[in-house]
Design a protein around this motif. Structure first.
Motif, mmCIF file in Angstrom:
data_model
loop_
_atom_site.group_PDB
_atom_site.id
_atom_site.type_symbol
_atom_site.label_atom_id
_atom_site.label_comp_id
_atom_site.label_asym_id
_atom_site.label_seq_id
_atom_site.Cartn_x
_atom_site.Cartn_y
_atom_site.Cartn_z
ATOM 1 N N LEU A 112 -32.357 -18.345 2.836
ATOM 2 C CA LEU A 112 -32.814 -17.083 3.414
ATOM 3 C C LEU A 112 -31.834 -16.576 4.472
ATOM 4 O O LEU A 112 -31.506 -15.384 4.505
ATOM 5 C CB LEU A 112 -34.212 -17.261 4.015
ATOM 6 N N GLU A 113 -31.355 -17.469 5.309
ATOM 7 C CA GLU A 113 -30.373 -17.075 6.324
ATOM 8 C C GLU A 113 -29.093 -16.558 5.663
ATOM 9 O O GLU A 113 -28.501 -15.572 6.109
ATOM 10 C CB GLU A 113 -30.057 -18.250 7.248
ATOM 11 N N GLY A 114 -28.682 -17.206 4.580
ATOM 12 C CA GLY A 114 -27.506 -16.744 3.837
ATOM 13 C C GLY A 114 -27.717 -15.352 3.256
ATOM 14 O O GLY A 114 -26.833 -14.493 3.343
ATOM 15 N N PHE A 115 -28.892 -15.116 2.662
ATOM 16 C CA PHE A 115 -29.196 -13.788 2.123
ATOM 17 C C PHE A 115 -29.128 -12.730 3.222
ATOM 18 O O PHE A 115 -28.568 -11.654 3.033
ATOM 19 C CB PHE A 115 -30.590 -13.753 1.489
ATOM 20 N N LYS A 116 -29.715 -13.056 4.373
ATOM 21 C CA LYS A 116 -29.731 -12.095 5.483
ATOM 22 C C LYS A 116 -28.317 -11.804 5.983
ATOM 23 O O LYS A 116 -27.989 -10.646 6.288
ATOM 24 C CB LYS A 116 -30.611 -12.619 6.622
ATOM 25 N N LEU A 117 -27.493 -12.834 6.056
ATOM 26 C CA LEU A 117 -26.112 -12.616 6.515
ATOM 27 C C LEU A 117 -25.311 -11.770 5.524
ATOM 28 O O LEU A 117 -24.500 -10.934 5.941
ATOM 29 C CB LEU A 117 -25.408 -13.947 6.762
ATOM 30 N N VAL A 118 -25.524 -11.988 4.240
ATOM 31 C CA VAL A 118 -24.838 -11.157 3.240
ATOM 32 C C VAL A 118 -25.257 -9.701 3.431
ATOM 33 O O VAL A 118 -24.419 -8.793 3.430
ATOM 34 C CB VAL A 118 -25.138 -11.633 1.803
ATOM 35 N N MET A 119 -26.546 -9.477 3.623
ATOM 36 C CA MET A 119 -27.036 -8.114 3.808
ATOM 37 C C MET A 119 -26.433 -7.480 5.066
ATOM 38 O O MET A 119 -25.977 -6.328 5.036
ATOM 39 C CB MET A 119 -28.565 -8.096 3.889
ATOM 40 N N ILE A 120 -26.391 -8.236 6.157
ATOM 41 C CA ILE A 120 -25.809 -7.722 7.404
ATOM 42 C C ILE A 120 -24.315 -7.447 7.220
ATOM 43 O O ILE A 120 -23.796 -6.432 7.708
ATOM 44 C CB ILE A 120 -26.060 -8.697 8.569
ATOM 45 N N ALA A 121 -23.626 -8.324 6.514
ATOM 46 C CA ALA A 121 -22.192 -8.132 6.274
ATOM 47 C C ALA A 121 -21.942 -6.836 5.517
ATOM 48 O O ALA A 121 -21.008 -6.088 5.843
ATOM 49 C CB ALA A 121 -21.629 -9.322 5.502
ATOM 50 N N ILE A 122 -22.778 -6.571 4.529
ATOM 51 C CA ILE A 122 -22.621 -5.329 3.767
ATOM 52 C C ILE A 122 -22.954 -4.126 4.647
ATOM 53 O O ILE A 122 -22.216 -3.134 4.672
ATOM 54 C CB ILE A 122 -23.511 -5.353 2.499
ATOM 55 N N GLU A 123 -24.054 -4.231 5.378
ATOM 56 C CA GLU A 123 -24.516 -3.128 6.212
ATOM 57 C C GLU A 123 -23.485 -2.749 7.285
ATOM 58 O O GLU A 123 -23.235 -1.570 7.537
ATOM 59 C CB GLU A 123 -25.832 -3.534 6.874
ATOM 60 N N THR A 124 -22.881 -3.770 7.893
ATOM 61 C CA THR A 124 -21.929 -3.526 8.983
ATOM 62 C C THR A 124 -20.481 -3.501 8.511
ATOM 63 O O THR A 124 -19.579 -3.290 9.325
ATOM 64 C CB THR A 124 -22.076 -4.615 10.066
ATOM 65 N N LYS A 125 -20.305 -3.757 7.214
ATOM 66 C CA LYS A 125 -18.959 -3.824 6.631
ATOM 67 C C LYS A 125 -18.093 -4.852 7.362
ATOM 68 O O LYS A 125 -16.916 -4.650 7.621
ATOM 69 C CB LYS A 125 -18.298 -2.457 6.612
ATOM 70 N N ASP A 126 -18.722 -5.978 7.673
ATOM 71 C CA ASP A 126 -18.067 -7.070 8.401
ATOM 72 C C ASP A 126 -17.829 -8.249 7.457
ATOM 73 O O ASP A 126 -18.689 -9.109 7.287
ATOM 74 C CB ASP A 126 -18.930 -7.493 9.592
ATOM 75 N N ALA A 127 -16.665 -8.268 6.868
ATOM 76 C CA ALA A 127 -16.326 -9.313 5.893
ATOM 77 C C ALA A 127 -16.289 -10.707 6.513
ATOM 78 O O ALA A 127 -16.429 -11.702 5.800
ATOM 79 C CB ALA A 127 -14.986 -8.998 5.247
ATOM 80 N N SER A 128 -16.151 -10.790 7.835
ATOM 81 C CA SER A 128 -16.102 -12.113 8.473
ATOM 82 C C SER A 128 -17.446 -12.840 8.391
ATOM 83 O O SER A 128 -17.508 -14.050 8.621
ATOM 84 C CB SER A 128 -15.667 -11.996 9.936
ATOM 85 N N LEU A 129 -18.514 -12.138 8.044
ATOM 86 C CA LEU A 129 -19.834 -12.777 7.912
ATOM 87 C C LEU A 129 -20.042 -13.424 6.544
ATOM 88 O O LEU A 129 -20.971 -14.212 6.380
ATOM 89 C CB LEU A 129 -20.945 -11.752 8.167
ATOM 90 N N ILE A 130 -19.185 -13.104 5.603
ATOM 91 C CA ILE A 130 -19.370 -13.632 4.244
ATOM 92 C C ILE A 130 -19.176 -15.144 4.203
ATOM 93 O O ILE A 130 -19.947 -15.860 3.550
ATOM 94 C CB ILE A 130 -18.436 -12.924 3.240
#
Length: 181
Positions: A112-130
Motif C-alpha cells: 500500500l505504501e508503494g502504491f501511494k508513493l507511485v501515485m505521489i510520484a506521478i502527481e508531483t512528477k518526482d521521479a526520485s520517489l519511484i
C-alpha cells in the motif's frame, strides 16, 4: 501480480480442505481453519481486484502516467486499503495464526505504501520517489511470499490439507502457491 490470482485459488482450495477438520481438537488447526474460512476468504477478492487493476496499468500494460495515476487513486489504493482494514479486523486466537496474519498485514502495508508513493510520484512528477516506491512494492511482495510459505508450513504442521487433486493424484496446493499452472 498474476500470482495474486493464484493466492485466491489457493485459499479456495484450503477452504475446501478446512471443511474437513470440523472435529479437530488442535487449537491451531481450528484457528487456521477459521482464519481462512471466516477471515481471509471474505476479503481476498479485494486484494485480487486491487492487484489485478495495478497490473493492468503497469509493466508491459503501461499506457501513460495519467491512466496509472487514475487507476491508483480510484481503484487500487481504495480497494487495497479496505483489504488491509479487513486483515487488521481479524483476531486469530492462537499465537501461530496471529503471527501469520501479522506477516500478511506487514506485506500488505508495504504494498500500500508503494502504491501511494507511485501515485505521489506521478502527481508531483518526482521521479526520485519511484525507487523507494519500488522498494516498498518489493518488500510487500516478499512478505506476501513469506505469508504463503508460512501458511503452507503451518497448515502442514497442523493437518490442514487441501482437498482436490490434479491428474496423477498430487495435490495442487504447492503448485498454486509456487506459481505453477
Amino acid at each position: 501480480m498474476a500470482g495474486k490470482n493464484k493466492i485466491t485459488t489457493l485459499i479456495l482450495a484450503l477452504v475446501l480442505a478446512c471443511v474437513c477438520v470440523g472435529c479437530a481438537t488442535d487449537k491451531v488447526q481450528v484457528d487456521l481453519t477459521n482464519y481462512l474460512n471466516q477471515g481471509v476468504m471474505n476479503i481476498a477478492e479485494l486484494e485480487q481486484k486491487s492487484l489485478a487493476r495495478y497490473a493492468s496499468v503497469t509493466g508491459s500494460n503501461y499506457k501513460n502516467d495519467q491512466t496509472t495515476y487514475e487507476a491508483l487513486r480510484d481503484y487500487v489504493i481504495p480497494l487495497y486499503e479496505r483489504f488491509i482494514r479487513g486483515l487488521r479486523a481479524l483476531h486469530p486466537e492462537t499465537e501461530e495464526v496471529r503471527n501469520l496474519n501479522r506477516t500478511y498485514i506487514e506485506g500488505g502495508e508495504s504494498l500500500l505504501e508503494g502504491f501511494k508513493l507511485v501515485m505521489i510520484a506521478i502527481e508531483t512528477k518526482d521521479a526520485s520517489l519511484i525507487r523507494p516506491a519500488n522498494d516498498y512494492l518489493e518488500k510487500g511482495r516478499l512478505e506476501n511470499e513469506k505469508w504463503r510459505s508460512d501458511l503452507i508450513a503451518l497448515g502442514s504442521e497442523h493437518g490442514v490439507k487441501p482437498e482436490g487433486k490434479k491428474e496423477g493424484g498430487e495435490s495442487r496446493i504447492l503448485d498454486l502457491l509456487m506459481g505453477a499452472p
